[in-house]
Design an enzyme around this catalytic site. Structure first.
Site, short mmCIF file in Angstrom:
data_model
loop_
_atom_site.label_atom_id
_atom_site.label_comp_id
_atom_site.label_asym_id
_atom_site.label_seq_id
_atom_site.Cartn_x
_atom_site.Cartn_y
_atom_site.Cartn_z
CG ASP A 72 -3.92 -7.42 -5.18
OD1 ASP A 72 -3.80 -6.26 -5.62
OD2 ASP A 72 -3.03 -7.98 -4.50
CG ASP A 450 3.43 -4.09 -0.54
OD1 ASP A 450 3.52 -4.30 0.68
OD2 ASP A 450 2.57 -4.60 -1.25
#
Length: 733
Positions: A72, A450
């Site tokens: 992405d 993350d």
């Protein structure tokens, strides 16, 4: 994983959708005046092992061992079967084109194995650039680029749908591209130019538009993500002549079939399988289904393995959608589908050998080996089967070779039971902090979005300790080392069991703070330790005060004179000194009492710009460097009382220091910035009087403005934090 940023312009049927055609790689602007590095630099990833969302995987249907992968925010890759690793294909994308590092879709030509196409564009907001299509005749070794007049959204909702790009099964020169807000585009010259075509569904400014394109025989099917799923509002269309599109009759309706996510065609049985969900995903799905269409008769059948909406053993709601689907090219009626967003009972991949009449969950007998990427143990827990499973592929030459992407990795199996990451070569972390310690085993500590903080005892293998635990963070927000006591390190970040921790062994093991300010739970921010590790300063974002601890995080006191939301910086020599830059007023603040109070010093430095970086030169007290992006680079040698602009540097986004060159008295200075117009990576061995460009046109990695650090033990080695390509490190050759 994903981080960050359409002058939206509608494209009418028949209007040109091509702005320019350029060859890649290319440099933006004119050549920089800086001298290129003699002999060049060798660039590699510091291995973490994936660490980001794999949004698509595509095996080539007619070449054994050839596959492509998209992410992405981190570009695309090609599988090198001989070397057993993924090869990055888009590292040439430069600073000005950062929005093109997100891959919306990819396509291959079954009849021409060397051709591959990428649709690039990360965001569709007004501040993001338009999308582009790359086309290659040599499997991505070189590219031709066509700029579009529409925007693509590789890091937006629906990024796991697709593929939205397709080579027409009737003509290899014809390609189709589905957009989110601008309808359907068509190229008749192999992607060199694009035109909008008439399509039955009207684009929406906030919707998903075309979610998938798939060939079924000589027909092309297109999924539409903006229908509400009710009867009379179709979301699947087809064309059999390449000109006229029509709604597919009899298609499923209702919330469980609102968004067609992915589709796959079984050429043996002439059946098209479609996965559906009530939202595009990867988040937000709570219902879904799987259906198949006999393309000859037009008959639809529901073949959903397990209907969402039940309850788990502990009474939790088992809500989810369906994501990936792939058919076996060798065995008629054999296929796999994945659930998605199934948090209560954990996502799985279902397999059927009878056209969807019966299913087996591959999760139920799965055995995982994550020894190559230990962070997947998530701080000691056993690896889960996965989440965000929308990328799913089945090797056309090996019926037992299945791969699926998650939010962190790509898992593969060769026997439908034993799974391991098949991620070698892929690095997609968004790096926020870097430290290269002057002593100890590890040459690098990294803080990421993350996946928290990692201790890199080796640069060529995923850290054996995985993510820093006790506590485990999602996104790291702060990382600091005591300059005079480098075994002492502190970190901060988003975590469920605390937001800060300290280490006295250089970051190998961690102990959580005994206490923390209440605001840390909702706004953990940057943290700094002073030179001897006796004092901590913790900041908590815009509008929040800073806090100080003098007992290793057991107690915290508000510092009322600390500029709210500023990033604390410790003096590397004097433990009584801290610095902080107030972006709202452009004022440098300093403390000479170990962070108890701060007073204003230099003023008028780029007031109002919220992005900057203040760095203290190692081994020197009061030697400060301030990067103010396109407003330039400034230096103070009197602890921030005055600053002087560095004339040799036109723009500075992030700056760091490393071991001095032989015979030099000052550390090497590394900067991501520009000496004239080219934003690149530079090194100076003479206190920023002159600069040498050390990256090249093939190694640019889009936006790299977050952090940079030289190695204090190895001259010339530098670590760069990227937004989607992990940690890149370079060494002179």
């Amino acid at each position: 994983m994903s981080t960050y940023h359409l002058s939206r312009r509608s494209v009418l049927a028949g209007t040109a959708a091509v702005a320019a055609v350029v060859s890649l790689p290319s440099i933006q602007g004119r050549a920089a005046a800086a001298t290129p590095a003699k002999g060049g630099y060798r660039w590699r990833n510091a291995v973490q092992g994936g660490t980001g969302f794999i949004s698509g995987v595509l095996f080539h249907p007619s070449v054994k061992g050839l596959a492509y992968l998209r992410t992405d925010i981190g570009g695309a890759y090609r599988w090198d079967d001989r070397r057993d690793r993924w090869i990055p294909l888009t590292d040439h994308i430069g600073w000005d084109d950062w929005n093109l590092l997100g891959v919306e879709a990819m396509a291959v030509d079954p009849a021409h194995p060397d051709r591959v196409y990428l649709a690039l564009g990360t965001y569709t907001q007004s501040w993001a650039g338009n999308g582009a299509v790359l086309r290659s005749e040599d499997r991505g070794a070189t590219w031709q680029r066509t700029d579009l007049t529409v925007k693509l959204g590789a890091n937006e909702d629906g990024r796991g749908c697709g593929e939205r790009l397709l080579v027409d099964p009737r003509d290899s020169d014809t390609l189709w591209l589905g957009t989110r807000h601008d309808g359907l585009l068509k190229s008749t010259d192999r992607g060199a130019s694009w035109q909008a075509v008439s399509f039955p569904a009207a684009p929406s400014a906030t919707g998903q538009g075309v979610t998938l394109l798939v060939a079924a025989g000589r027909s092309v099917y297109a999924g539409w993500g903006d229908s509400d799923g009710s009867t009379g509002r179709p979301n699947l269309y087809r064309t059999s002549d390449g000109t006229t599109w029509e709604a597919v009759p009899g298609q499923p309706a209702g919330a469980a079939a609102r968004v067609p996510v992915r589709a796959a065609y079984d050429r043996h049985t002439r059946e098209l399988y479609v996965t559906y969900a009530n939202a595009p995903g990867p988040n937000g799905q709570s219902d879904g289904s799987v259906h198949k269409l006999r393309v000859g008769s037009g008959k639809w059948s529901e073949v959903t393995p397990v209907k969402p909406g039940g309850t788990t053993a502990d009474g939790s709601a088992d809500s989810f959608g369906y994501g990936g689907v792939a058919v076996d090219a060798r065995r008629p009626g054999t296929l796999v589908v994945s659930t998605n967003n199934r948090w209560a009972d954990i996502d799985t991949v279902f397999r059927s050998t009878d056209g969807g009449r019966t299913w087996t969950s591959l999760k139920d007998r799965a055995v995982f080996d994550v020894s190559e990427t230990p962070y997947l143990n998530w701080g000691g827990d056993k690896p889960k089967f996965g989440w965000w499973i929308q990328a799913l592929a089945l090797d056309p030459y090996d019926s037992r070779h299945v791969v699926y992407g998650t939010g962190a990795t790509l898992y593969g199996t060769r026997d439908l039971k034993h799974w391991a990451p098949q991620i070698r070569g892929v690095e997609e972390a968004s790096i926020r902090q870097l430290i290269s310690p002057p002593t100890g085993t590890a040459h690098l500590l990294s803080g990421s979005g993350d996946i928290g903080v990692m201790y890199h005892e080796r640069l060529t293998a995923s850290p054996s300790r995985g993510m820093a635990s006790n506590p485990v963070f999602g996104t790291a927000t702060g990382l600091s080392l005591a300059a005079a006591k480098p075994s002492y390190v502190v970190r901060a970040g988003w975590g469920d069991h605390g937001n800060g921790a300290w280490s006295d062994d250089g970051g190998k093991t961690w102990t959580p703070f005994q206490a923390q300010p209440e605001v840390a739970k909702s706004a953990p921010g940057p943290i700094a330790t002073n030179a001897d590790g006796s004092v901590l300063l913790w900041s908590f974002g815009t509008g929040n005060p800073g806090y100080r601890s003098a007992d290793n995080g057991a107690g915290w006191t508000e510092v009322t004179t600390f500029p709210k939301g500023a990033t604390p910086v410790a003096d590397p020599v004097d433990p009584t000194r801290f610095y902080a830059f107030d972006t709202t007023t452009g004022t440098l603040h300093a403390s000479t009492d170990s962070g108890k109070t701060f007073t204003a010093r230099a003023t008028g430095l780029n007031s109002g710009d919220t992005e900057f970086q203040l760095v203290a030169a190692p081994g020197r007290s009061g030697d400060l460097w301030l990067s103010l992006k396109w407003n330039g680079l400034y230096r103070s040698t009197d602890g921030g009382a005055t600053f002087t602009k560095v004339a040799s540097c036109r723009a500075s986004y992030t700056l760091g220091f490393g071991k001095a060159a032989a015979g030099a008295a000052y550390p090497a200075v590394y900067v991501v910035g520009s000496t004239e117009t080219v934003t690149a990576v530079y090194r100076s061995d003479d206190e920023a009087k002159t600069w040498t460009r050390i990256n090249d046109d093939r190694h640019q990695w889009g936006w790299i403005g977050a952090c940079i650090a030289g190695d204090p033990r190895v001259y010339g080695r530098v670590y760069i934090g990227t937004n989607g390509r992990g940690v890149q490190y370079g060494e002179p050759v």
